[in-house]
Design an enzyme around this catalytic site. Sequence first.
Site, mmCIF file in Angstrom:
data_model
loop_
_atom_site.group_PDB
_atom_site.id
_atom_site.type_symbol
_atom_site.label_atom_id
_atom_site.label_comp_id
_atom_site.label_asym_id
_atom_site.label_seq_id
_atom_site.Cartn_x
_atom_site.Cartn_y
_atom_site.Cartn_z
ATOM 1 N N ARG A 107 0.847 -1.186 0.000
ATOM 2 C CA ARG A 107 0.000 0.000 0.000
ATOM 3 C C ARG A 107 0.882 1.235 0.000
ATOM 4 O O ARG A 107 1.768 1.362 0.843
ATOM 5 C CB ARG A 107 -0.815 -0.037 1.290
ATOM 6 C CG ARG A 107 -2.216 0.382 1.158
ATOM 7 C CD ARG A 107 -2.979 0.084 2.412
ATOM 8 N NE ARG A 107 -2.492 0.771 3.594
ATOM 9 C CZ ARG A 107 -3.281 1.245 4.538
ATOM 10 N NH1 ARG A 107 -4.585 1.135 4.430
ATOM 11 N NH2 ARG A 107 -2.787 1.833 5.590
ATOM 12 N N THR A 111 -0.936 7.617 -0.801
ATOM 13 C CA THR A 111 -2.247 7.538 -1.469
ATOM 14 C C THR A 111 -3.095 6.386 -0.930
ATOM 15 O O THR A 111 -4.304 6.333 -1.169
ATOM 16 C CB THR A 111 -2.066 7.305 -2.987
ATOM 17 O OG1 THR A 111 -1.454 6.014 -3.156
ATOM 18 C CG2 THR A 111 -1.184 8.353 -3.630
ATOM 19 N N ASP A 203 0.824 -2.150 12.136
ATOM 20 C CA ASP A 203 1.149 -2.706 10.816
ATOM 21 C C ASP A 203 1.387 -4.216 10.961
ATOM 22 O O ASP A 203 2.378 -4.655 11.554
ATOM 23 C CB ASP A 203 2.411 -2.019 10.263
ATOM 24 C CG ASP A 203 2.665 -2.428 8.820
ATOM 25 O OD1 ASP A 203 2.683 -1.554 7.955
ATOM 26 O OD2 ASP A 203 2.834 -3.647 8.570
ATOM 27 N N ASP A 206 4.760 -5.680 9.604
ATOM 28 C CA ASP A 206 5.904 -5.338 10.455
ATOM 29 C C ASP A 206 5.892 -6.135 11.748
ATOM 30 O O ASP A 206 6.941 -6.564 12.243
ATOM 31 C CB ASP A 206 5.899 -3.834 10.770
ATOM 32 C CG ASP A 206 6.356 -3.007 9.573
ATOM 33 O OD1 ASP A 206 6.992 -3.575 8.670
ATOM 34 O OD2 ASP A 206 6.063 -1.795 9.555
HETATM 35 O O1 LIG Z 1 -7.230 -2.606 2.921
HETATM 36 P P1 LIG Z 1 -6.004 -1.820 2.551
HETATM 37 O O2 LIG Z 1 -6.190 -0.344 2.809
HETATM 38 O O3 LIG Z 1 -5.504 -2.105 1.183
HETATM 39 O O4 LIG Z 1 -4.874 -2.214 3.609
HETATM 40 C C1 LIG Z 1 -4.610 -3.508 3.984
HETATM 41 C C2 LIG Z 1 -3.294 -3.964 3.458
HETATM 42 O O5 LIG Z 1 -2.238 -3.241 4.108
HETATM 43 C C3 LIG Z 1 -1.316 -4.178 4.675
HETATM 44 O O6 LIG Z 1 -0.306 -4.507 3.787
HETATM 45 P P2 LIG Z 1 0.966 -3.541 3.517
HETATM 46 O O7 LIG Z 1 0.706 -2.643 2.378
HETATM 47 O O8 LIG Z 1 1.353 -2.900 4.815
HETATM 48 O O9 LIG Z 1 2.061 -4.564 3.038
HETATM 49 P P3 LIG Z 1 2.902 -5.602 3.925
HETATM 50 O O10 LIG Z 1 1.962 -6.746 4.245
HETATM 51 O O11 LIG Z 1 4.003 -5.986 3.026
HETATM 52 O O12 LIG Z 1 3.355 -4.907 5.179
HETATM 53 C C4 LIG Z 1 -2.188 -5.356 4.971
HETATM 54 O O13 LIG Z 1 -1.497 -6.544 5.220
HETATM 55 C C5 LIG Z 1 -3.097 -5.415 3.784
HETATM 56 O O14 LIG Z 1 -2.534 -6.095 2.670
HETATM 57 O O1 LIG Z 2 -4.220 -0.922 10.340
HETATM 58 C C1 LIG Z 2 -3.659 -1.366 9.315
HETATM 59 C C2 LIG Z 2 -4.032 -0.964 8.014
HETATM 60 C C3 LIG Z 2 -3.384 -1.506 6.954
HETATM 61 N N1 LIG Z 2 -2.396 -2.402 7.155
HETATM 62 C C4 LIG Z 2 -2.026 -2.794 8.402
HETATM 63 O O2 LIG Z 2 -1.113 -3.619 8.554
HETATM 64 N N2 LIG Z 2 -2.663 -2.254 9.440
HETATM 65 MG MG LIG Z 3 2.467 -3.583 6.184
#
Ligand SMILES: O=P(O)(O)OC[C@H]1O[C@H](OP(=O)(O)OP(=O)(O)O)[C@H](O)[C@@H]1O
Ligand SMILES: O=c1cc[nH]c(=O)[nH]1
Ligand SMILES: [Mg+2]
Length: 212
Positions: A107, A111, A203, A206
């Site tokens: 994400r 944005t 997150d 993380d």
């Molecule tokens: O519903 P959304 O607004 O799209 O957000 C949710 C997404 O955000 C996080 O991923 P992230 O982009 O942090 O990637 P990561 O799992 O690699 O940390 C999470 O694991 C989802 O995939």
């Molecule tokens: O709260 C949130 C939103 C998006 N992705 C995450 O990991 N946590």
């Molecule tokens: Mg993430």
Amino acid sequence: MEKFENVTYFNHPLIQHKISILRKKETGTNEFRHLVEEIAMLEGFEALNDLPLEEVEIETPIEKCKTPMISGRKLAIVPILRAGLGMVEGILALVPSAKIGHIGLYRDEETFEPHEYYCKLPSPIEERTIVVCDPMLATGGSAIDAITMIKKHGGRNIKFMCIIAAPEGVKALHEAHPDVQIYIGHLDRCLNEHAYICPGLGDAGDRIFGTK
Ligand SMILES: O=P(O)(O)OC[C@H]1O[C@H](OP(=O)(O)OP(=O)(O)O)[C@H](O)[C@@H]1O
Ligand SMILES: O=c1cc[nH]c(=O)[nH]1
Ligand SMILES: [Mg+2]
């Protein structure tokens, strides 16, 4: 929150208890990872309650008999990278023969739009029950794009499983893919200005991988 027919919320005390421990900021990486796996298994037990059975003949030490075994359509587990990876082992514990696809999305921090960087799905994807997993359903953008990608490859019978969802994400996902069955561990209050779920757990990626 509007009620949608295709959305299941888990109110089992074990799931709720484990989610509460996940949320705590002092929960460390190792415990966090184990909890995500356990919650995925508990949710998977319910989410897979419509797997088709067929009568198969076997022989017990006493006699031959016909007995139900999982049949037909095969399962594909598709984690959305990275955080979805944390749920895979929990679902695999239930269906060890499942194939695993991967969809890489991150994400954009400004944005909040998802960006694709990887997609590899087991074939024939159109004949499989597909469980897309990601612990967090925030704006819904990542889940919507992942499922759109799977449909472009021919996937049809799709379920989406998450641990924590925001109402905004549930609505958006339901509207974009009304045919997809959605399973949610806990529905939280809202998104904040950074599109993080409140109270949420921070997150997920993380916390699972110990980054940041
Ligand atoms: O519903 P959304 O607004 O799209 O957000 C949710 C997404 O955000 C996080 O991923 P992230 O982009 O942090 O990637 P990561 O799992 O690699 O940390 C999470 O694991 C989802 O995939
Ligand atoms: O709260 C949130 C939103 C998006 N992705 C995450 O990991 N946590
Ligand atoms: Mg993430």
